[in-house]
Design a protein around this motif. Structure first.
Motif, short mmCIF file in Angstrom:
data_model
loop_
_atom_site.label_atom_id
_atom_site.label_comp_id
_atom_site.label_asym_id
_atom_site.label_seq_id
_atom_site.Cartn_x
_atom_site.Cartn_y
_atom_site.Cartn_z
N LEU A 195 -35.99 37.91 -20.58
CA LEU A 195 -37.67 38.34 -20.24
C LEU A 195 -37.83 39.68 -21.26
CD1 LEU A 195 -39.86 39.79 -18.20
CD2 LEU A 195 -37.81 40.54 -16.92
N VAL A 196 -38.75 39.99 -21.78
CA VAL A 196 -39.06 41.44 -23.02
C VAL A 196 -39.84 42.05 -22.14
CG1 VAL A 196 -40.23 41.96 -25.18
CG2 VAL A 196 -39.31 39.31 -24.68
N VAL A 197 -39.44 43.56 -22.22
CA VAL A 197 -39.98 44.26 -21.36
C VAL A 197 -40.10 45.28 -22.48
CG1 VAL A 197 -39.34 46.56 -19.66
CG2 VAL A 197 -38.34 43.82 -19.69
N GLU A 198 -41.80 45.24 -22.98
CA GLU A 198 -42.09 46.12 -23.78
C GLU A 198 -43.40 46.82 -23.53
OE1 GLU A 198 -42.78 48.14 -27.11
OE2 GLU A 198 -41.14 46.89 -27.85
N ASP A 199 -43.77 47.54 -23.92
CA ASP A 199 -45.43 48.33 -23.67
C ASP A 199 -46.05 47.99 -25.27
OD1 ASP A 199 -43.87 50.12 -24.88
OD2 ASP A 199 -45.39 51.76 -24.49
N ASN A 200 -45.91 48.04 -25.70
CA ASN A 200 -46.63 48.01 -27.59
C ASN A 200 -47.30 46.43 -27.77
OD1 ASN A 200 -46.80 47.51 -30.33
ND2 ASN A 200 -46.59 49.68 -30.33
N ARG A 253 -31.40 50.50 -11.81
CA ARG A 253 -32.19 49.63 -11.03
C ARG A 253 -31.72 48.18 -11.30
NH1 ARG A 253 -38.25 51.80 -9.21
NH2 ARG A 253 -37.84 54.26 -9.54
N VAL A 254 -31.86 47.38 -11.87
CA VAL A 254 -30.94 46.25 -11.72
C VAL A 254 -29.79 46.00 -11.71
CG1 VAL A 254 -31.09 44.27 -13.84
CG2 VAL A 254 -32.62 46.14 -13.36
N ARG A 255 -28.92 46.84 -12.61
CA ARG A 255 -27.22 47.57 -11.90
C ARG A 255 -26.83 47.57 -10.88
NH1 ARG A 255 -26.08 43.57 -15.97
NH2 ARG A 255 -25.99 44.86 -17.70
N SER A 256 -28.29 48.06 -9.43
CA SER A 256 -27.51 47.85 -8.29
C SER A 256 -27.44 46.60 -7.93
CB SER A 256 -28.16 49.04 -7.72
OG SER A 256 -30.19 48.69 -7.89
N PHE A 257 -27.56 45.91 -8.35
CA PHE A 257 -28.05 44.47 -7.27
C PHE A 257 -28.29 43.30 -8.83
CE2 PHE A 257 -32.24 44.98 -8.76
CZ PHE A 257 -33.02 43.91 -9.66
N ASP A 258 -27.29 43.50 -9.99
CA ASP A 258 -26.96 42.32 -11.05
C ASP A 258 -26.20 43.19 -11.75
OD1 ASP A 258 -26.63 40.56 -12.77
OD2 ASP A 258 -28.12 39.44 -11.86
N LYS A 259 -24.14 42.89 -11.87
CA LYS A 259 -23.93 43.51 -12.64
C LYS A 259 -23.38 43.13 -13.91
CE LYS A 259 -22.72 46.98 -9.65
NZ LYS A 259 -23.10 48.87 -9.40
N LYS A 266 -35.97 40.34 -9.99
CA LYS A 266 -35.74 39.81 -8.79
C LYS A 266 -35.97 38.62 -8.44
CE LYS A 266 -34.95 45.27 -6.62
NZ LYS A 266 -36.05 46.04 -5.73
N ALA A 267 -37.16 38.65 -8.63
CA ALA A 267 -37.76 37.90 -8.26
C ALA A 267 -37.27 35.85 -9.23
CB ALA A 267 -39.32 37.41 -8.58
N GLY A 299 -41.72 49.00 -16.48
CA GLY A 299 -40.18 48.75 -16.18
C GLY A 299 -40.11 48.94 -14.98
N GLU A 300 -41.21 49.16 -13.88
CA GLU A 300 -41.49 48.82 -12.28
C GLU A 300 -40.88 47.21 -12.23
OE1 GLU A 300 -42.86 51.09 -13.46
OE2 GLU A 300 -43.13 52.43 -12.42
N GLU A 301 -42.00 47.28 -13.24
CA GLU A 301 -43.00 45.12 -13.05
C GLU A 301 -41.45 44.43 -14.01
OE1 GLU A 301 -46.35 42.14 -15.16
OE2 GLU A 301 -45.55 44.33 -14.56
#
Length: 723
Positions: A601-606, A662-668, A638-639, A630-632
């Protein structure tokens, strides 16, 4: 019971509150008494914070009774205490009153400096009411300077801040001052509306002094509008309220004199009464009376001369003392301004370099991609030039960041055991190709009596040598470079070593040697154009040598060559250099990795950066999804099941840092790389706290990027096999 700290603090607070109440009632004599009592208690309990606050209020009192030099003396005492204990909240208040003192003395530039220092402290502490108040004072200063447009802009900020926090006293005063400014700018309707709004607040809350000014301002506005009837009505109200306030001041401040002066006068009167009484008793005896008269006249004459001398000396001492206090205050404020300017510069450089690194990712990424896609022969040289320019610009940005860190004292020393001779040999080997391009031969001489293993920051020593040797290579053609290392002093296990880098290149003029270690300093425009460079290398070298507690010297002659000497202390160790076990890049066989089901997954706005990253991953036979916030990203993780997340840091909505938390709260266990253009060293602890697996700085070299991803996939495979 009196020694109970809580009771003592309550008594101090009570006295200070009473003093503040007395000031509001114009009862300055009682205010002074309460402050003196509070100061005795605070000094007895060594309560530094209260001592600072009391001196601040004393300074305010002296300002009110128009003794500005005394005010400066007390405020300097307050600031001295508050700076030691880092009481920024009250330090800001002291700076604000300092500004009021300078405003009263018509020293407007110094007043503005003081208000700027106060603003900085109030912003740091989140004191919005005080911020609104100091903005108003700044606006008033510009009114005195007759810069009404600047005054309007700043008072507008004060009004907005006061309205937001519902600070009614500041708001009413700011609105009335705003009315004055608009009347000076010729907009009488706006001026009248603002002044009336302010006046209404003063009447509702019984702010007498501000109300009195508001009446006078509105009277003047009506006069300018030629409505003389209303002008007279408001002027009458103003005069009536002024009389009422003056009567109150007279009633409460009849004793508001300089207490030390009153004490001296009372003492003198008592002495005169004693002399007169003695003379009356001696009148019966003429001889005794004559003698006493003569002695009295002589004594009075001597005392008068002595008193006059003491008075003059005391005046000179007070003037000198006041001048010193004033200068001390100015120096403190100048220091605050310099610190603020340094902080602003650091933040500016951090922001600018981040913004430059982001498009550089596109430049280097696209040039690498185009070179790999079989360009036309005539395009290859252009693409190589583009890639060279991108790499050069990145080097320049990194140099600026390093200079910024050195100047801000943010460079840490990281000592470790290493083999010095081997380290210098490796540097020579690495730079040998560049030397051969200029037909330069490098000679390395290591003192035979010098041990090889030392404890020091080897990375900084390497950087110093690389810069100096690289400089010699750049300015030498068809010549030689000599590198020498030898001992000049030994104390116990600490060796002071001298390193020399000598060349027979173009040399440096004596004039240029004087400032060659300054940032952006180069030999001349012609040299800059011919040889290039940023002019930062030697500045970095000087900064690093200073950090290592060393010294650097230069000896040079035009057309004959240059020798740089630097001396640094190194600690000898018998422990050999530790072997590096950490595998930085993937050195296995990629064919053994099953890449068919890998999802990234690439999280990048540019958009351009999205395209480049996707192209690199496709070339690596890896599939990826792309999201731009970040929200998406959190919802997608999660999905779906992803092997690696490439997370940008700066994005609209929540940042990459927050998304990772937030991710670390459910996947360490998930591998999350931070793709970032920020300075890694400054933010490393933040990345670790957020939960990133590792960091890939932008712009990155494609080979390093690929190997880092393959390493992560290999580690994931090993974990799955173990599980």
């Amino acid at each position: 019971m009196d020694d109970d700290p809580e009771i003592q603090q309550n008594e101090i607070n009570y006295r200070m509150e009473q003093a503040q109440a007395d000031l509001e009632k114009y009862n300055y004599y009682d205010a002074q008494k309460n402050l003196d009592e509070a100061l005795k208690l605070a000094e007895k309990s060594n309560n530094k914070k209260s001592i600072g606050v009391i001196y601040t209020i004393k300074g305010k009192l002296q300002l009110i009774i128009e003794k500005e030099d005394n005010a400066i003396k007390y405020l300097n005492k307050a600031i001295e205490v508050q700076r030691i204990i880092n009481d920024n909240k009250n330090l800001g208040k002291s700076y604000k009153i300092f500004g009021d003192v300078y405003l009263a003395k018509e020293a407007y530039e110094q007043a503005l400096d003081s208000y700027t220092a106060a603003k900085s402290k109030f912003q740091e502490e989140g004191l919005n009411e005080k911020l609104a108040e100091v903005l108003l004072c700044e606006g008033k200063t510009y009114m005195f300077l007759k810069d009404y447009e600047k005054a309007r802009d700043i008072i507008e900020q004060s009004v907005a801040q006061a309205k937001k926090g519902e600070y009614k006293e500041v708001l009413s005063d700011a609105l009335i001052k705003h009315g004055i400014v608009y009347s000076k700018l010729g907009d009488y309707e706006k001026a009248l509306a603002l002044a009336n709004e302010g006046l209404e607040i003063t009447e509702e809350n019984n702010f007498k002094s501000i109300q009195n000014e508001g009446l006078f301002v509105i009277s003047n506005i009506y006069k300018a509008l030629e409505d003389f009837k209303l002008s007279r009505e408001y002027l009458y109200k103003h005069l009536k309220l002024s009389d009422s306030i003056r009567a109150l001041i007279r009633l409460n401040s009849s004793n508001a004199q300089d207490l030390s002066t009153l004490d001296l006068l009372n003492l003198a009167n008592e002495k005169n009464d004693e002399i007169e009484e003695k003379l009356e008793k001696a009148e019966d005896d003429k001889n005794l009376g004559t003698l006493i008269s003569i002695l009295s006249v002589a004594l009075i004459t001597i005392l008068s001369l002595l008193t006059l001398s003491l008075y003059k000396n005391n005046n000179i001492r007070l003037k000198t003392n006041n001048m010193l206090h004033k200068k001390n205050g100015e120096l403190i404020i100048a220091k605050e301004k310099a610190e603020l300017a340094s902080k602003t510069k650091a933040n500016f450089l951090s922001t600018v370099t981040h913004e430059l690194r982001t498009p550089l990712y596109a430049v280097t990424g696209l040039s690498n991609m185009l070179l790999d896609e079989n360009p036309k022969p005539e395009q290859v040289q252009h693409l190589k030039s583009l890639k060279f320019s991108g790499d050069y610009l990145l080097t320049f940005i990194n140099d600026i960041l390093q200079i910024n860190k050195i100047e801000a004292n943010k460079v840490d020393i990281e000592p470790e055991s290493f083999n010095l001779k081997k380290k210098i040999n490796n540097i020579v080997l690495a730079l040998n190709n560049s030397a051969l391009d200029n037909n330069v031969k490098i000679h390395f001489e290591y003192d035979t009596d010098l041990p090889e293993n030392f404890i020091a920051d080897q990375l900084k020593i390497s950087q110093i040598l690389i810069n100096l040797i690289g400089n010699s290579i750049k300015f030498t053609k068809d010549g030689d470079i000599w590198i020498r290392a030898y001992k000049i002093e030994e104390k116990e296990n600490v060796y002071t070593l001298r390193f020399e880098v000598e060349d027979n290149g173009i040399g440096i003029s004596q004039e240029k040697q004087d400032n060659m270690f300054e940032s952006f300093s180069q030999g001349s425009i012609q040299i800059n154009r011919k040889y290039g460079g940023t002019g930062l290398g030697l500045s970095i070298v000087k900064g690093l040598i200073d950090i290592l507690k060393g010294k650097i010297y230069v000896k040079s002659e035009l057309e004959k060559g240059t020798t740089f000497y630097f001396e640094i202390p190194l600690e000898y160790t018998s422990v050999e250099e530790a072997k590096e076990n950490k595998v930085t890049y993937f050195d296995g066989d990629t064919s053994k990795l099953d890449l068919t089901n890998v999802k990234i997954l690439v999280v990048e706005d540019n958009k351009i950066n999205q395209m480049i990253t996707k192209k690199i991953l496709t070339k690596m036979s890896l599939k990826c999804d792309i999201v731009d916030n970040g929200e998406e990203a959190v919802e997608m993780i999660k999905a779906n099941k992803y092997d690696i997340i490439l997370m940008d840091i700066h994005m609209p909505g929540i940042s990459g840092m927050e998304a990772t938390k937030r991710v670390r709260s459910f996947d360490k266990e998930l591998t999350i790389f931070a793709l970032t253009a920020v300075t890694i060293e400054d933010k490393m602890h933040e990345f670790e706290e957020a939960g990133f697996t590792d960091i890939i700085p932008k712009p990155f070299k494609q080979e390093e990027f690929e190997k880092k991803l393959y390493n992560a996939l290999a580690a994931n495979k090993d974990r799955s096999a173990t599980a």
